[in-house]
Enzyme design. Structure first.
Site, PDB file in Angstrom:
ATOM      1  N   ASN A   1       2.097  20.182  23.077  1.00 22.33           N
ATOM      2  CA  ASN A   1       2.673  20.355  21.727  1.00 22.33           C
ATOM      3  C   ASN A   1       1.988  21.427  20.895  1.00 22.33           C
ATOM      4  OD1 ASN A   1       0.340  18.888  21.482  1.00 22.33           O
ATOM      5  ND2 ASN A   1       1.077  17.651  19.778  1.00 22.33           N
TER       6      ASN A   1
ATOM      7  N   GLY B   1      -1.248  24.893  21.023  1.00 21.03           N
ATOM      8  CA  GLY B   1      -2.239  25.682  21.740  1.00 21.03           C
ATOM      9  C   GLY B   1      -1.756  26.196  23.089  1.00 21.03           C
ATOM     10  N   ILE B   2      -2.663  26.156  24.046  1.00 22.23           N
ATOM     11  CA  ILE B   2      -2.376  26.692  25.384  1.00 22.23           C
ATOM     12  C   ILE B   2      -1.210  25.933  26.021  1.00 22.23           C
ATOM     13  CG2 ILE B   2      -3.339  26.871  27.718  1.00 22.23           C
ATOM     14  CD1 ILE B   2      -6.105  27.411  26.375  1.00 22.23           C
TER      15      ILE B   2
ATOM     16  N   VAL C   1      -3.326  10.219  27.454  1.00 22.49           N
ATOM     17  CA  VAL C   1      -3.695  10.234  28.879  1.00 22.49           C
ATOM     18  C   VAL C   1      -4.887   9.319  29.198  1.00 22.49           C
ATOM     19  CG1 VAL C   1      -2.750  12.541  29.331  1.00 22.49           C
ATOM     20  CG2 VAL C   1      -5.170  12.309  28.687  1.00 22.49           C
TER      21      VAL C   1
ATOM     22  N   GLY D   1      -6.952  18.323  26.562  1.00 24.38           N
ATOM     23  CA  GLY D   1      -8.402  18.362  26.558  1.00 24.38           C
ATOM     24  C   GLY D   1      -8.964  18.272  25.147  1.00 24.38           C
TER      25      GLY D   1
ATOM     26  N   TYR E   1     -18.410  18.439  27.979  1.00 22.76           N
ATOM     27  CA  TYR E   1     -17.200  19.233  28.216  1.00 22.76           C
ATOM     28  C   TYR E   1     -17.309  20.049  29.507  1.00 22.76           C
ATOM     29  CZ  TYR E   1     -13.526  22.694  27.123  1.00 22.76           C
ATOM     30  OH  TYR E   1     -12.413  23.501  27.157  1.00 22.76           O
TER      31      TYR E   1
ATOM     32  N   LYS F   1     -15.052  19.826  33.015  1.00 27.06           N
ATOM     33  CA  LYS F   1     -14.274  20.953  33.536  1.00 27.06           C
ATOM     34  C   LYS F   1     -14.743  21.346  34.940  1.00 27.06           C
ATOM     35  CE  LYS F   1     -11.600  21.443  29.976  1.00 27.06           C
ATOM     36  NZ  LYS F   1     -10.162  21.105  30.087  1.00 27.06           N
TER      37      LYS F   1
ATOM     38  N   ILE G   1     -10.079  31.365  23.964  1.00 29.14           N
ATOM     39  CA  ILE G   1      -8.680  31.630  23.643  1.00 29.14           C
ATOM     40  C   ILE G   1      -8.461  31.212  22.194  1.00 29.14           C
ATOM     41  CG2 ILE G   1      -6.282  31.155  24.315  1.00 29.14           C
ATOM     42  CD1 ILE G   1      -7.998  32.374  26.622  1.00 29.14           C
TER      43      ILE G   1
HETATM   44  P1  NDP Z   1      -5.833  22.250  21.348  1.00 24.16           P
HETATM   45  O1  NDP Z   1      -6.931  21.495  20.692  1.00 24.16           O
HETATM   46  O2  NDP Z   1      -5.099  23.304  20.614  1.00 24.16           O
HETATM   47  O3  NDP Z   1      -4.770  21.224  21.966  1.00 24.16           O
HETATM   48  C1  NDP Z   1      -5.213  20.124  22.727  1.00 24.16           C
HETATM   49  C2  NDP Z   1      -4.010  19.454  23.316  1.00 24.16           C
HETATM   50  O4  NDP Z   1      -4.461  18.318  24.084  1.00 24.16           O
HETATM   51  C3  NDP Z   1      -3.070  18.923  22.241  1.00 24.16           C
HETATM   52  O5  NDP Z   1      -1.756  19.095  22.691  1.00 24.16           O
HETATM   53  C4  NDP Z   1      -3.430  17.450  22.191  1.00 24.16           C
HETATM   54  O6  NDP Z   1      -2.362  16.637  21.789  1.00 24.16           O
HETATM   55  C5  NDP Z   1      -3.745  17.179  23.638  1.00 24.16           C
HETATM   56  N1  NDP Z   1      -4.540  15.965  23.799  1.00 24.16           N
HETATM   57  C6  NDP Z   1      -5.804  15.732  23.366  1.00 24.16           C
HETATM   58  N2  NDP Z   1      -6.174  14.472  23.684  1.00 24.16           N
HETATM   59  C7  NDP Z   1      -5.113  13.915  24.325  1.00 24.16           C
HETATM   60  C8  NDP Z   1      -4.885  12.654  24.910  1.00 24.16           C
HETATM   61  N3  NDP Z   1      -5.802  11.672  24.885  1.00 24.16           N
HETATM   62  N4  NDP Z   1      -3.680  12.412  25.495  1.00 24.16           N
HETATM   63  C9  NDP Z   1      -2.717  13.375  25.508  1.00 24.16           C
HETATM   64  N5  NDP Z   1      -2.887  14.583  24.977  1.00 24.16           N
HETATM   65  C10 NDP Z   1      -4.068  14.856  24.399  1.00 24.16           C
HETATM   66  O7  NDP Z   1      -6.506  22.822  22.675  1.00 24.16           O
HETATM   67  P2  NDP Z   1      -6.274  24.163  23.486  1.00 24.16           P
HETATM   68  O8  NDP Z   1      -4.846  24.493  23.552  1.00 24.16           O
HETATM   69  O9  NDP Z   1      -7.260  25.139  23.017  1.00 24.16           O
HETATM   70  O10 NDP Z   1      -6.788  23.660  24.928  1.00 24.16           O
HETATM   71  C11 NDP Z   1      -5.912  23.229  25.947  1.00 24.16           C
HETATM   72  C12 NDP Z   1      -6.734  23.081  27.214  1.00 24.16           C
HETATM   73  O11 NDP Z   1      -7.377  24.315  27.498  1.00 24.16           O
HETATM   74  C13 NDP Z   1      -7.850  22.046  27.070  1.00 24.16           C
HETATM   75  O12 NDP Z   1      -7.993  21.353  28.285  1.00 24.16           O
HETATM   76  C14 NDP Z   1      -9.069  22.895  26.803  1.00 24.16           C
HETATM   77  O13 NDP Z   1     -10.235  22.249  27.231  1.00 24.16           O
HETATM   78  C15 NDP Z   1      -8.758  24.098  27.655  1.00 24.16           C
HETATM   79  N6  NDP Z   1      -9.478  25.303  27.262  1.00 24.16           N
HETATM   80  C16 NDP Z   1      -9.320  25.871  26.021  1.00 24.16           C
HETATM   81  C17 NDP Z   1     -10.004  27.014  25.695  1.00 24.16           C
HETATM   82  C18 NDP Z   1      -9.878  27.691  24.388  1.00 24.16           C
HETATM   83  O14 NDP Z   1     -10.609  28.668  24.164  1.00 24.16           O
HETATM   84  N7  NDP Z   1      -8.998  27.277  23.505  1.00 24.16           N
HETATM   85  C19 NDP Z   1     -10.942  27.631  26.657  1.00 24.16           C
HETATM   86  C20 NDP Z   1     -11.009  26.969  27.915  1.00 24.16           C
HETATM   87  C21 NDP Z   1     -10.308  25.854  28.188  1.00 24.16           C
HETATM   88  P3  NDP Z   1      -2.235  16.146  20.227  1.00 24.16           P
HETATM   89  O15 NDP Z   1      -1.874  17.373  19.434  1.00 24.16           O
HETATM   90  O16 NDP Z   1      -1.144  15.148  20.293  1.00 24.16           O
HETATM   91  O17 NDP Z   1      -3.578  15.599  19.866  1.00 24.16           O
END
Ligand code: NDP
Length: 245
Positions: free
Chosen positions: A22, A24-25, A60, A88, A151, A155, A184
């Site tokens: 929903n 970010g990535i 999750v 994450g 973290y 990973k 990112i």
């Molecule tokens: P955001 O914080 O923007 O988004 C995190 C997403 O994970 C949201 O959609 C959130 O849903 C969801 N989420 C968190 N907890 C749960 C849960 N218990 N059950 C279901 N969904 C969950 O993160 P990013 O987009 O930055 O990161 C996405 C992935 O990329 C992650 O795994 C992160 O570790 C990894 N990553 C990111 C980097 C970065 O620089 N941004 C770098 C390297 C890796 P909700 O909105 O409903 O809480």
């Protein structure tokens, strides 16, 4: 169930699940699969999914919610063929201050959550003799990061998970890979203090932060028909940060 059609590259349209789709990535990954013509469900805890995606409420960390979410996605889109375990969280602090709760929370979402969805998705992939599992890891999984013992451990463990899955079910047409983004621009990095960002910028050969679309492109490749002989790989998307690890 929707009829099987073809994507924009004349490949079969697949049933896709992206966790954390929903924002970010994950949101960029959902958009990319939708644009290609796939049927996509986003598992998250709220918010609006991209137009055309099925939004499914799913924490999750809860096995019952994961099972219910897969049932809902499969009723709408058919057996899951592509899984992107992307949800994450971070709870950063130095090890002497890191509580068991900080450790457990991160492991539960990032690692055990990925295990739960991979286990459930593997069922239909094995049956269908075709599947793509992509874990969103991180450059810090192999590079390490002060203040992120929980973290980075979560990973790094995804690499072991992808490689063990490769050995276990690689013969059934299922691949399992890790995409390892660096810094990112998302909500996750927006909370970092300016001095931390400046320090990282100085260490990134590309001299910039990455964009969500750049990670989504890597994920789409690993999930493509053409990537069928790539499994157990870690594909970095980090502008050169952490290369060689
Ligand atoms: P955001 O914080 O923007 O988004 C995190 C997403 O994970 C949201 O959609 C959130 O849903 C969801 N989420 C968190 N907890 C749960 C849960 N218990 N059950 C279901 N969904 C969950 O993160 P990013 O987009 O930055 O990161 C996405 C992935 O990329 C992650 O795994 C992160 O570790 C990894 N990553 C990111 C980097 C970065 O620089 N941004 C770098 C390297 C890796 P909700 O909105 O409903 O809480």
């Amino acid at each position: 169930m929707s009829a099987v059609t073809e994507t924009s590259t004349n490949s079969p349209a697949r049933s896709v699940v992206v966790t954390g789709g929903n924002r970010g990535i994950g949101q960029a990954i959902v958009g990319r699969f939708l644009a290609a013509g796939h049927r996509v469900a986003s598992f998250d805890m709220g918010g609006e999914p991209a137009t055309g995606a099925l939004g499914v409420n799913c924490n999750v960390t809860d096995a019952d919610q994961v099972e219910a979410a897969f049932k809902q996605a499969e009723e709408a889109n058919g057996p899951v063929e592509i899984l992107v375990a992307n949800a994450g969280i971070t709870k950063d602090t130095l090890i002497l201050r890191m509580s068991d709760a900080d450790w457990d929370a991160v492991i539960n979402v990032n690692l055990t959550g990925a295990f739960r969805v991979a286990k459930r998705a593997a069922k239909s992939m094995i049956r269908g003799r075709w599947g793509r599992i992509v874990f969103t890891g991180s450059v810090v999984g192999l590079y390490g990061s002060a203040g992120q013992v929980n973290y980075s451990s979560s990973k790094a463990a995804l690499v072991g998970m992808a490689r063990s899955l490769t050995r276990e079910i690689g013969g059934r047409g299922v691949t399992a890979n890790v995409v390892a983004p660096g810094f990112i621009e998302t909500d996750m990095t927006a909370v970092l203090p300016d001095d931390v960002i400046a320090k990282y910028l100085a260490a990134i050969p590309a001299a910039r932060l990455g964009q969500v679309a750049e990670v989504a492109a890597a994920v789409e490749f690993l999930a493509s028909e053409e990537a069928g002989f790539i499994s157990g790989a870690v594909l970095p998307g980090a502008g050169g940060l952490g290369m060689g690890h």
